[in-house]
Design a protein around this motif. Structure first.
Motif, PDB file in Angstrom:
ATOM      1  N   LYS A  57       0.846  -1.197   0.000  1.00 36.71           N
ATOM      2  CA  LYS A  57       0.000   0.000   0.000  1.00 36.71           C
ATOM      3  C   LYS A  57       0.875   1.239   0.000  1.00 36.71           C
ATOM      4  CE  LYS A  57      -4.159  -1.867   1.962  1.00 36.71           C
ATOM      5  NZ  LYS A  57      -5.261  -1.679   2.861  1.00 36.71           N
ATOM      6  N   PHE A  58       0.462   2.231  -0.799  1.00 38.73           N
ATOM      7  CA  PHE A  58       1.180   3.483  -0.932  1.00 38.73           C
ATOM      8  C   PHE A  58       0.219   4.639  -0.683  1.00 38.73           C
ATOM      9  CE2 PHE A  58       2.711   0.352  -4.014  1.00 38.73           C
ATOM     10  CZ  PHE A  58       4.054   0.249  -3.677  1.00 38.73           C
ATOM     11  N   ASP A  59       0.733   5.719  -0.153  1.00 37.40           N
ATOM     12  CA  ASP A  59      -0.043   6.941  -0.028  1.00 37.40           C
ATOM     13  C   ASP A  59      -0.353   7.451  -1.437  1.00 37.40           C
ATOM     14  OD1 ASP A  59      -0.862   9.448   1.669  1.00 37.40           O
ATOM     15  OD2 ASP A  59       0.333  10.192  -0.017  1.00 37.40           O
ATOM     16  N   ARG A  60      -1.623   7.715  -1.725  1.00 38.73           N
ATOM     17  CA  ARG A  60      -2.013   8.063  -3.089  1.00 38.73           C
ATOM     18  C   ARG A  60      -1.365   9.362  -3.583  1.00 38.73           C
ATOM     19  NH1 ARG A  60      -7.731   7.515  -6.234  1.00 38.73           N
ATOM     20  NH2 ARG A  60      -7.035   8.545  -8.125  1.00 38.73           N
ATOM     21  N   LYS A  61      -1.333  10.402  -2.755  1.00 36.74           N
ATOM     22  CA  LYS A  61      -0.729  11.665  -3.199  1.00 36.74           C
ATOM     23  C   LYS A  61       0.742  11.493  -3.533  1.00 36.74           C
ATOM     24  CE  LYS A  61      -3.856  14.827  -0.857  1.00 36.74           C
ATOM     25  NZ  LYS A  61      -3.996  15.840   0.201  1.00 36.74           N
ATOM     26  N   GLN A  62       1.471  10.779  -2.709  1.00 35.27           N
ATOM     27  CA  GLN A  62       2.887  10.554  -2.964  1.00 35.27           C
ATOM     28  C   GLN A  62       3.082   9.679  -4.202  1.00 35.27           C
ATOM     29  OE1 GLN A  62       4.991   8.679   0.250  1.00 35.27           O
ATOM     30  NE2 GLN A  62       6.985   9.156  -0.621  1.00 35.27           N
ATOM     31  N   TYR A  63       2.248   8.671  -4.369  1.00 35.86           N
ATOM     32  CA  TYR A  63       2.309   7.763  -5.516  1.00 35.86           C
ATOM     33  C   TYR A  63       2.127   8.539  -6.815  1.00 35.86           C
ATOM     34  CZ  TYR A  63       1.103   3.585  -8.306  1.00 35.86           C
ATOM     35  OH  TYR A  63       1.058   2.597  -9.252  1.00 35.86           O
ATOM     36  N   VAL A  64       1.079   9.353  -6.877  1.00 35.93           N
ATOM     37  CA  VAL A  64       0.795  10.132  -8.081  1.00 35.93           C
ATOM     38  C   VAL A  64       1.924  11.130  -8.333  1.00 35.93           C
ATOM     39  CG1 VAL A  64      -0.787  11.827  -9.088  1.00 35.93           C
ATOM     40  CG2 VAL A  64      -1.692   9.796  -7.959  1.00 35.93           C
ATOM     41  N   SER A  65       2.433  11.734  -7.277  1.00 42.05           N
ATOM     42  CA  SER A  65       3.538  12.669  -7.409  1.00 42.05           C
ATOM     43  C   SER A  65       4.765  11.993  -8.044  1.00 42.05           C
ATOM     44  CB  SER A  65       3.893  13.233  -6.044  1.00 42.05           C
ATOM     45  OG  SER A  65       5.008  14.078  -6.120  1.00 42.05           O
ATOM     46  N   GLU A  66       5.064  10.787  -7.615  1.00 46.12           N
ATOM     47  CA  GLU A  66       6.200  10.041  -8.178  1.00 46.12           C
ATOM     48  C   GLU A  66       5.958   9.666  -9.644  1.00 46.12           C
ATOM     49  OE1 GLU A  66       9.334   9.307  -6.969  1.00 46.12           O
ATOM     50  OE2 GLU A  66       8.716  10.754  -5.454  1.00 46.12           O
ATOM     51  N   LEU A  67       4.734   9.313  -9.979  1.00 51.25           N
ATOM     52  CA  LEU A  67       4.426   9.003 -11.375  1.00 51.25           C
ATOM     53  C   LEU A  67       4.694  10.205 -12.277  1.00 51.25           C
ATOM     54  CD1 LEU A  67       1.116   6.942 -11.187  1.00 51.25           C
ATOM     55  CD2 LEU A  67       3.402   6.111 -11.760  1.00 51.25           C
ATOM     56  N   TYR A  68       4.244  11.380 -11.860  1.00 50.10           N
ATOM     57  CA  TYR A  68       4.460  12.585 -12.649  1.00 50.10           C
ATOM     58  C   TYR A  68       5.932  12.974 -12.693  1.00 50.10           C
ATOM     59  CZ  TYR A  68      -0.480  13.502 -13.302  1.00 50.10           C
ATOM     60  OH  TYR A  68      -1.792  13.400 -13.687  1.00 50.10           O
ATOM     61  N   ARG A  69       6.638  12.754 -11.606  1.00 49.92           N
ATOM     62  CA  ARG A  69       8.057  13.090 -11.544  1.00 49.92           C
ATOM     63  C   ARG A  69       8.878  12.263 -12.516  1.00 49.92           C
ATOM     64  NH1 ARG A  69      12.838  12.457  -8.139  1.00 49.92           N
ATOM     65  NH2 ARG A  69      12.062  10.538  -7.229  1.00 49.92           N
ATOM     66  N   HIS A  70       8.459  11.039 -12.769  1.00 50.33           N
ATOM     67  CA  HIS A  70       9.213  10.126 -13.629  1.00 50.33           C
ATOM     68  C   HIS A  70       8.623   9.983 -15.034  1.00 50.33           C
ATOM     69  CE1 HIS A  70      11.912   8.852 -10.468  1.00 50.33           C
ATOM     70  NE2 HIS A  70      10.862   8.815  -9.668  1.00 50.33           N
ATOM     71  N   SER A  71       7.660  10.832 -15.376  1.00 47.52           N
ATOM     72  CA  SER A  71       7.075  10.710 -16.728  1.00 47.52           C
ATOM     73  C   SER A  71       7.704  11.687 -17.687  1.00 47.52           C
ATOM     74  CB  SER A  71       5.576  10.940 -16.668  1.00 47.52           C
ATOM     75  OG  SER A  71       5.276  12.233 -16.224  1.00 47.52           O
TER      76      SER A  71
END
Length: 71
Positions: A57-71
């Protein structure tokens, strides 16, 4: 667990370095909740290989932030 084929609603999170998608993959079912993201139901197209992983399980805000950071 349903069938472990690569079309069974899981995301591919790891693939073989050869670049052929069907060669050797790790798939996971990703569930989005209001405040979390869960990775569970790990598998692949070969039903003889079972993975005893997760759920993670991951914190959703942090997860989405990481996705955008690496796209």
């Amino acid at each position: 667990m349903e069938s472990n084929n690569w079309q069974a609603g899981r995301a591919i999170v790891l693939g073989c370095t050869c670049g052929v998608i069907e060669c050797w993959i790790i798939q996971v079912r990703i569930t989005l909740n209001e405040s979390s993201v869960e990775w569970a139901d790990f598998g692949q197209f070969n039903p003889d290989w079972q993975y005893n992983l997760g759920p993670f399980k991951f914190d959703r805000k942090q997860y989405v932030s990481e996705l955008y950071r690496h796209s």
